[in-house]
Design a protein around this motif. Structure first.
Motif: not given
Length: 145
Positions: A73-81, A91-97
């Motif tokens: 929902p927040e449109g994150y492109v990268q995540e780290q834990a 180039g992958s679509p995010i959210g409603l785009a």
């Protein structure tokens, strides 16, 4: 939104998880994602489309877009834990785009596509006469050089 197969149960079936109970936060978020996805697609598609009446492929597309919106929902492109990180493909679509392919599909089922008209432009040197559309080029009509 619960019409024409645009349901929370259909969305969670795509996710491979059991659907949440109505009224829970996940159910509300999923329902909003489905509604938002449909109206974004309908705004680009045909004005007569409603949640109850639309081409069947629009259901598939709306659920795919809602799936993206629900998962990220927040449109994150990268995540780290810790030492683990995940990056969305470039180039992958995010959210409603909508992707170009999705827009092309919407155009095709809405009756747009195929031949298109494009306005052309022609530069003409003016000799004090009005030229250009809707006025004809004097050299073309009067043979002036």
């Amino acid at each position: 939104m619960t019409s024409a197969g645009l349901t929370v149960a259909a969305l969670f079936a795509r996710l491979g998880r059991p659907a949440p109970e109505p009224g829970t936060p996940d159910w509300e978020r999923a329902s909003a994602a489905i509604e938002d996805a449909f109206w974004v697609i309908a705004a680009h598609g045909h004005r007569a489309w409603t949640p109850e009446r639309h081409p069947p492929v629009i259901r598939t597309l709306a659920l795919a877009v809602a799936d993206r919106r629900f998962r990220n929902p927040e449109g994150y492109v990268q995540e780290q834990a810790g030492e683990v990180s995940y990056r969305m493909p470039d180039g992958s679509p995010i959210g409603l785009a909508l992707t170009r392919g999705e827009v092309a599909l919407i155009d095709r089922v809405s009756g747009r596509g195929g031949l298109k008209s494009v306005q052309g432009a022609r530069s003409v040197a003016s000799r004090g006469l009005r030229t250009g559309y809707p006025y004809p080029d004097p050299e073309d009509s009067w043979g002036l050089a």
